[in-house]
Each structure stands twice: as structure tokens, then as C-alpha cells.
Design a protein around this motif. Structure first.
Motif, PDB file in Angstrom:
ATOM      1  N   GLU A  32       0.780  -1.246   0.000  1.00  0.00           N
ATOM      2  CA  GLU A  32       0.000   0.000   0.000  1.00  0.00           C
ATOM      3  C   GLU A  32       0.809   1.292   0.000  1.00  0.00           C
ATOM      4  O   GLU A  32       0.305   2.330  -0.412  1.00  0.00           O
ATOM      5  CB  GLU A  32      -0.937   0.013   1.228  1.00  0.00           C
ATOM      6  CG  GLU A  32      -2.020  -1.042   1.193  1.00  0.00           C
ATOM      7  CD  GLU A  32      -3.054  -0.800   0.100  1.00  0.00           C
ATOM      8  OE1 GLU A  32      -3.372   0.368  -0.178  1.00  0.00           O
ATOM      9  OE2 GLU A  32      -3.526  -1.783  -0.487  1.00  0.00           O
ATOM     10  N   ASN A  75      -9.796   8.805   1.677  1.00  0.00           N
ATOM     11  CA  ASN A  75      -8.689   7.864   1.553  1.00  0.00           C
ATOM     12  C   ASN A  75      -7.557   8.152   2.533  1.00  0.00           C
ATOM     13  O   ASN A  75      -6.468   7.611   2.413  1.00  0.00           O
ATOM     14  CB  ASN A  75      -8.146   7.866   0.121  1.00  0.00           C
ATOM     15  CG  ASN A  75      -9.103   7.180  -0.837  1.00  0.00           C
ATOM     16  OD1 ASN A  75      -9.904   6.351  -0.424  1.00  0.00           O
ATOM     17  ND2 ASN A  75      -9.046   7.538  -2.092  1.00  0.00           N
ATOM     18  N   LYS A 115      -6.223   0.010  -0.663  1.00  0.00           N
ATOM     19  CA  LYS A 115      -6.820   0.566  -1.875  1.00  0.00           C
ATOM     20  C   LYS A 115      -6.310  -0.111  -3.138  1.00  0.00           C
ATOM     21  O   LYS A 115      -6.906   0.009  -4.188  1.00  0.00           O
ATOM     22  CB  LYS A 115      -6.558   2.072  -1.950  1.00  0.00           C
ATOM     23  CG  LYS A 115      -7.238   2.830  -0.836  1.00  0.00           C
ATOM     24  CD  LYS A 115      -6.801   4.270  -0.793  1.00  0.00           C
ATOM     25  CE  LYS A 115      -6.884   4.862   0.586  1.00  0.00           C
ATOM     26  NZ  LYS A 115      -5.921   4.298   1.543  1.00  0.00           N
ATOM     27  N   THR A 116      -5.175  -0.827  -3.042  1.00  0.00           N
ATOM     28  CA  THR A 116      -4.669  -1.526  -4.227  1.00  0.00           C
ATOM     29  C   THR A 116      -5.370  -2.880  -4.319  1.00  0.00           C
ATOM     30  O   THR A 116      -5.810  -3.413  -3.303  1.00  0.00           O
ATOM     31  CB  THR A 116      -3.152  -1.762  -4.121  1.00  0.00           C
ATOM     32  OG1 THR A 116      -2.910  -2.652  -3.022  1.00  0.00           O
ATOM     33  CG2 THR A 116      -2.394  -0.465  -3.877  1.00  0.00           C
ATOM     34  N   ALA A 117      -5.469  -3.410  -5.537  1.00  0.00           N
ATOM     35  CA  ALA A 117      -6.121  -4.713  -5.727  1.00  0.00           C
ATOM     36  C   ALA A 117      -5.415  -5.780  -4.900  1.00  0.00           C
ATOM     37  O   ALA A 117      -6.051  -6.593  -4.228  1.00  0.00           O
ATOM     38  CB  ALA A 117      -6.113  -5.082  -7.203  1.00  0.00           C
ATOM     39  N   GLY A 118      -4.068  -5.746  -4.905  1.00  0.00           N
ATOM     40  CA  GLY A 118      -3.283  -6.708  -4.129  1.00  0.00           C
ATOM     41  C   GLY A 118      -3.576  -6.618  -2.648  1.00  0.00           C
ATOM     42  O   GLY A 118      -3.764  -7.640  -1.983  1.00  0.00           O
ATOM     43  N   GLN A 120      -6.236  -5.448  -1.200  1.00  0.00           N
ATOM     44  CA  GLN A 120      -7.604  -5.873  -0.882  1.00  0.00           C
ATOM     45  C   GLN A 120      -7.733  -7.394  -0.864  1.00  0.00           C
ATOM     46  O   GLN A 120      -8.338  -7.958   0.043  1.00  0.00           O
ATOM     47  CB  GLN A 120      -8.582  -5.245  -1.883  1.00  0.00           C
ATOM     48  CG  GLN A 120      -8.732  -3.743  -1.656  1.00  0.00           C
ATOM     49  CD  GLN A 120      -9.528  -3.034  -2.730  1.00  0.00           C
ATOM     50  OE1 GLN A 120      -9.778  -3.589  -3.795  1.00  0.00           O
ATOM     51  NE2 GLN A 120      -9.917  -1.811  -2.457  1.00  0.00           N
ATOM     52  N   ILE A 121      -7.146  -8.054  -1.864  1.00  0.00           N
ATOM     53  CA  ILE A 121      -7.206  -9.519  -1.916  1.00  0.00           C
ATOM     54  C   ILE A 121      -6.436 -10.123  -0.733  1.00  0.00           C
ATOM     55  O   ILE A 121      -6.911 -11.051  -0.082  1.00  0.00           O
ATOM     56  CB  ILE A 121      -6.629 -10.056  -3.255  1.00  0.00           C
ATOM     57  CG1 ILE A 121      -7.489  -9.588  -4.438  1.00  0.00           C
ATOM     58  CG2 ILE A 121      -6.529 -11.582  -3.238  1.00  0.00           C
ATOM     59  CD1 ILE A 121      -8.935 -10.039  -4.404  1.00  0.00           C
ATOM     60  N   CYS A 123      -6.006  -8.754   2.093  1.00  0.00           N
ATOM     61  CA  CYS A 123      -6.804  -8.469   3.289  1.00  0.00           C
ATOM     62  C   CYS A 123      -7.859  -9.564   3.503  1.00  0.00           C
ATOM     63  O   CYS A 123      -8.097  -9.996   4.634  1.00  0.00           O
ATOM     64  CB  CYS A 123      -7.470  -7.110   3.164  1.00  0.00           C
ATOM     65  SG  CYS A 123      -8.219  -6.549   4.684  1.00  0.00           S
TER      66      CYS A 123
END
Length: 252
Positions: A32, A75, A115-118, A120-121, A123
């Protein structure tokens, strides 16, 4: 022997739990931090551009600026003050550890989120395994505390006290010390560190330890206040033991 292996299990569990949180914090930070820095730079540029032509902006441009500003604030980017804030990251290690703790304990303030796709996944999987681990950890710490409770009861029983009275006294003792250690004293500490009123401190402590976690009050978030390093890590540890105390109360 059973006692020894029990202690070893507890030790391994506590160490494993903290390693899980530390590794999680490191991964969140890695995923992040860069994205956040870019966001901060973009917000600073937007502010710069606004300050240069705010006298000639159309209504539509003004509306767009307000929209961008609101988004930045949601954010966790506050374009207030000077450039130095670009260096202060919401994803430094202390903050990431604090975030990892609020994920596994299901508090989820909502002020800091990946906030990044990585991110979030990660998480999703971190919480999937972290929440059960957290429950096991709290149960184990609660058990240790209740065995202390039993020792206290045994001591009073040998002194000739009645069982009902012992039950009442141990419950009272744990309730009183817990309220003091996890609610009253921390609220005083928050009052000093955050500049909140004492009642706001109590409110924050309760909303946090009950895992409601509205996110209207969060520690270490006020722009322009100087916090000591590892302040949020300390708060994360207070949360974990506070949750264990609450688990014990339900046990008792």
C-alpha cells in the motif's frame, strides 16, 4: 507434564499470533505504501493548481475540486499544511500493525483501508485465517486469566471463605481491575495524547473494545498533533488484551 506442554502451547500460540500480525503488517505496508505516496503527491498538485487559479474557476471546476478533495480525505490523505506530510505515511510499520490488529479483531474502523487490488485480496485471506486465530488467542489468554482467578479463589477458600462469596468477590475484582486498567486509565492517556475530553476517551475505549468500531474517533489520526513513535502499536496491544479481558468476563 500436561502443565508444561500447556504452557509451551500457549507460548507458541502467542508468538505465532504476533508473528502473523507482524508479517501481515509488513505485507500491507509493501502493497500500500507506494500507491498512497502517489495519491498524496496528486493531492498536493491538485491543491497547488487550485491555489494558482481559484479566482478564475468555473462552477463545474469548483465542484470537481470539491469532489477530488472529499475523495482524498476519505482515503486518509489530508492536503493541509506543507509538503512534509507527503513523507508521513499512513502505512508506516506502526500504522500497518495497528491496521492488522483491527482486521483480525473485527473492529474495522474504516479510516484506514487497502486501496490496491493486491492489498484488498491479501486483506481477504489475512482476515480469513486471522480472525479464527484471534479467537483462539483471546480464548487462551482468557483461560490463563481465569486460572489466576481460580488460584485466587482457592486461596480465599483455604482462608475459610464461603464459595458463593468467593465467586462474587473474584468477579468483582476482575470487573473493577479491568474497568480501571482497560477503560479508566487508557481514557486518561487518550485525553492527554489526543486532546479529547475524558468522556470522549471513555466512549472511544468502549466502542473499540466492544468491537463496534464506528471510526468517528481513531487514535493517532489528527493532523498537526505530534505523537510518539509506536503510539499506535501500543494502542493495538491495549486492544488485544482488552478484548481478552472482555472474553474472560463472558467466561466468568
Amino acid at each position: 507434564k500436561a502443565m508444561c506442554s500447556g504452557k509451551l502451547q500457549t507460548g507458541l500460540l502467542v508468538v505465532g499470533y504476533f508473528i502473523y500480525l507482524l508479517v501481515g503488517a509488513a505485507v500491507f505496508q509493501a502493497l500500500e505504501k507506494t500507491a498512497e505516496k502517489q495519491e498524496k503527491i496528486a493531492a498536493a498538485q491538485m491543491k497547488e493548481a487550485f491555489l494558482q487559479n481559484f479566482t478564475r474557476l468555473t462552477v463545474a471546476e469548483m465542484e470537481q475540486f470539491m469532489k477530488n478533495l472529499t475523495e482524498a480525505i476519505q482515503n486518509g490523505v489530508y492536503p493541509v499544511g506543507n509538503e512534509s506530510q507527503i513523507e508521513d505515511s499512513n502505512w508506516d510499520f506502526s500504522n500497518s500493525f495497528f491496521f492488522a490488529g483491527t482486521v483480525v479483531s473485527t473492529i474495522g474502523y474504516g479510516t484506514l483501508h487497502p486501496k490496491t487490488a493486491g492489498g484488498q485480496i491479501f486483506c481477504v485471506f489475512f482476515a480469513l485465517f486471522g480472525i479464527p486465530l484471534n479467537i483462539v488467542f483471546l480464548h487462551r489468554v482468557g483461560k490463563m486469566l481465569s486460572s489466576l482467578c481460580k488460584k485466587l479463589g482457592k486461596f480465599l477458600y483455604e482462608k475459610g471463605m464461603r464459595k458463593k462469596k468467593i465467586k462474587f468477590l473474584t468477579l468483582l475484582f476482575f470487573l473493577a481491575t479491568g474497568i480501571l486498567v482497560f477503560l479508566c486509565l487508557p481514557s486518561l492517556f487518550f485525553q492527554i495524547t489526543e486532546g479529547w475530553s475524558y468522556s470522549e476517551g471513555i466512549y472511544f475505549a468502549f466502542i473499540t473494545l466492544s468491537t463496534i468500531g464506528f471510526g468517528d474517533y481513531v487514535v493517532g489520526k489528527q493532523p498537526g498533533r505530534n505523537y510518539f513513535s509506536y503510539y499506535r502499536t501500543l494502542v493495538a496491544i491495549w486492544i488485544l488484551f482488552g478484548l481478552a479481558w472482555i472474553a474472560l468476563l463472558f467466561n466468568l
